[in-house]
Motif scaffolding. Structure first.
Motif, PDB file in Angstrom:
ATOM      1  N   TYR A 147       0.841  -1.199   0.000  1.00  0.00           N
ATOM      2  CA  TYR A 147       0.000   0.000   0.000  1.00  0.00           C
ATOM      3  C   TYR A 147       0.876   1.250   0.000  1.00  0.00           C
ATOM      4  O   TYR A 147       1.940   1.275   0.638  1.00  0.00           O
ATOM      5  CB  TYR A 147      -0.923   0.030   1.221  1.00  0.00           C
ATOM      6  N   SER A 178      -1.718  -3.185  10.769  1.00  0.00           N
ATOM      7  CA  SER A 178      -1.977  -3.599   9.398  1.00  0.00           C
ATOM      8  C   SER A 178      -1.010  -2.918   8.435  1.00  0.00           C
ATOM      9  O   SER A 178      -0.373  -1.910   8.760  1.00  0.00           O
ATOM     10  CB  SER A 178      -3.418  -3.241   9.003  1.00  0.00           C
ATOM     11  N   GLN A 186      -1.967  -1.326   5.852  1.00  0.00           N
ATOM     12  CA  GLN A 186      -2.544  -0.018   5.556  1.00  0.00           C
ATOM     13  C   GLN A 186      -2.065   1.018   6.575  1.00  0.00           C
ATOM     14  O   GLN A 186      -1.686   2.134   6.219  1.00  0.00           O
ATOM     15  CB  GLN A 186      -4.078  -0.092   5.560  1.00  0.00           C
ATOM     16  N   GLU A 187      -2.076   0.639   7.848  1.00  0.00           N
ATOM     17  CA  GLU A 187      -1.549   1.540   8.873  1.00  0.00           C
ATOM     18  C   GLU A 187      -0.059   1.780   8.655  1.00  0.00           C
ATOM     19  O   GLU A 187       0.450   2.890   8.869  1.00  0.00           O
ATOM     20  CB  GLU A 187      -1.780   0.942  10.259  1.00  0.00           C
ATOM     21  N   LYS A 207      -5.586   4.785  11.579  1.00  0.00           N
ATOM     22  CA  LYS A 207      -6.653   4.209  10.745  1.00  0.00           C
ATOM     23  C   LYS A 207      -7.730   5.246  10.453  1.00  0.00           C
ATOM     24  O   LYS A 207      -8.340   5.226   9.384  1.00  0.00           O
ATOM     25  CB  LYS A 207      -7.284   2.993  11.437  1.00  0.00           C
ATOM     26  N   ILE A 226      -7.557   7.204   7.156  1.00  0.00           N
ATOM     27  CA  ILE A 226      -7.667   6.538   5.852  1.00  0.00           C
ATOM     28  C   ILE A 226      -9.075   6.718   5.295  1.00  0.00           C
ATOM     29  O   ILE A 226     -10.048   6.185   5.829  1.00  0.00           O
ATOM     30  CB  ILE A 226      -7.315   5.047   5.968  1.00  0.00           C
ATOM     31  N   THR A 242      -9.260   3.005   0.000  1.00  0.00           N
ATOM     32  CA  THR A 242      -8.193   2.362  -0.758  1.00  0.00           C
ATOM     33  C   THR A 242      -8.682   2.121  -2.173  1.00  0.00           C
ATOM     34  O   THR A 242      -9.824   1.692  -2.389  1.00  0.00           O
ATOM     35  CB  THR A 242      -7.798   1.021  -0.111  1.00  0.00           C
ATOM     36  N   LEU A 292      -5.202   5.573   0.002  1.00  0.00           N
ATOM     37  CA  LEU A 292      -4.153   4.581  -0.230  1.00  0.00           C
ATOM     38  C   LEU A 292      -4.356   3.907  -1.571  1.00  0.00           C
ATOM     39  O   LEU A 292      -5.490   3.651  -2.003  1.00  0.00           O
ATOM     40  CB  LEU A 292      -4.172   3.515   0.878  1.00  0.00           C
ATOM     41  N   ALA A 301      -3.461   0.481  -3.542  1.00  0.00           N
ATOM     42  CA  ALA A 301      -2.985  -0.891  -3.365  1.00  0.00           C
ATOM     43  C   ALA A 301      -1.928  -1.206  -4.412  1.00  0.00           C
ATOM     44  O   ALA A 301      -1.997  -0.725  -5.552  1.00  0.00           O
ATOM     45  CB  ALA A 301      -4.153  -1.869  -3.489  1.00  0.00           C
TER      46      ALA A 301
END
Length: 358
Positions: A42, A149, A151-152, A323, A326, A329, A351, A353
């Motif tokens: 990410y 995660s 993402q984090e 989080k 965000i 994504t 974000l 991917a």
């Protein structure tokens, strides 16, 4: 697992302002025994990425050849060099997207972020991380605890920027802090100064939705400037937030000239002012306020020793929740649309991917 990741090294390339393309490039390999090969999972979009996309330059860093965009990334280790000791295939890491020469006076004095030979992702002439794979020195990859995660992990980069800014401001428990700008870095500065024990945190922006988010996230007060002089806005801010003679510290995370001017009128005598946001190369600056108040003024550039580790620790211990920032994504193929959304001011942190994410 690392062995289940696809083989695409599709890359998002900036050829000229607003001119981007997708290109399948050769998969990189580990060239140094101290390097690791990452699959990028990410990547967040930063204001500097958008600036390169729209302007093709930031200051003296000018796009001359096609360049892969992106630098706020988290990834999975695929392979490691023979001298790597702290990472192994399958480890999930937050990537610090630049490495210095390690030999110059800046590096040797502990200020490697000021290295004149910094290889920083998506800063000409170096390619960024919006690709399938990326190689990095081991010591610029930070293993993520299992409960954080990927993402984090991509938000550790802007959090490290905020950590460095707050360190420059030398925030102490019980102080009052004004943060100009409620974009991602400004919001994270509010969160970090809260973690440092600030008693009063004032967020300043012109977008009501961002101010509302900031109050729910970390700020204790909010302020909307008007189209009046910097002195008038500062006087009203000080009164409404009950700052007495002014704030102990003011952080500008906007780069906007009116915010910078207001900041010097808001900070108290003997206070600290930190410039974190980048804007026009030259601005009109209230130098008399700086002198008469004996304000300590500092710049802040990226992040330095210990900043990434502290950022990971703050998230790991639940002190700061990234989080919430965000917005969403998107798939790799939607990268350009994501850039357009960020430039339009939609959401907080989008974000992208990686091309091998399912």
């Amino acid at each position: 697992m690392a062995d289940s990741i696809g083989d695409s090294n599709l890359s998002f390339i900036l050829n000229k302002p607003y001119g981007v393309s997708f290109e399948e490039r050769p998969k990189p390999t580990v060239g140094s025994p101290y390097d690791v090969l990452l699959a990028i999972n990410y990547t967040g979009i930063c204001g500097s990425d958008v600036h390169y996309w729209s302007e093709g330059r930031i200051g003296s860093f000018i796009l001359k050849d096609p360049m892969v965009l992106g630098h706020e990334s988290a990834g999975t280790v695929l392979s490691v060099g023979s001298k790597v000791k702290t990472l192994k295939p399958g480890d999930r890491v937050a990537l610090e997207p630049g490495y210095p020469c390690r030999r110059c006076p800046a590096c040797l004095s502990g200020h490697y972020n000021l290295c004149p030979d910094m290889h920083f992702a998506a800063t000409p002439p170096y390619d960024g991380t919006l690709a399938g794979f990326y190689t990095s020195p081991e010591d610029f990859c930070y293993k993520l605890p299992d409960h954080i995660s990927l993402q984090e992990g991509a938000l550790i980069e802007p959090l490290a920027v905020a950590v460095h800014i707050v360190k420059q401001a030398e925030i102490k428990p019980g102080q009052s802090v004004v943060v100009m700008g409620a974009g991602p870095v400004g919001l994270l500065c509010c969160a970090v100064v809260k973690a440092y024990g600030a008693a009063k945190i004032v967020t300043v922006d012109i977008q009501p939705s961002r101010l509302e988010f900031a109050r729910e996230y970390a700020a204790t007060h909010s302020f909307t400037p008007e189209r009046v002089s910097a002195e008038e806005n500062a006087a009203r801010l000080i009164k409404e937030a009950e700052l007495g003679e002014g704030a102990d510290a003011v952080i500008d995370a906007s780069g906007a000239e009116p915010s910078i001017q207001t900041s010097l009128h808001v900070v108290r005598r003997g206070g600290v002012y930190v410039q974190g946001g980048m804007g026009k190369p030259d601005i009109t600056f209230p130098i008399m306020e700086l002198c008469l108040k004996e304000v300590t003024a500092k710049g802040s550039f990226r992040y330095g020793s210990g900043d990434y580790r502290l950022a990971v620790d703050l998230v790991s211990r639940g002190v700061i929740d990234v989080k919430k920032l965000i917005t969403g994504t998107v798939s790799f193929k939607e990268a350009e649309e994501a850039f357009k959304s960020v430039k339009a001011g939609k959401g907080i942190k989008v974000l992208i991917a990686g091309p091998n994410e399912k």
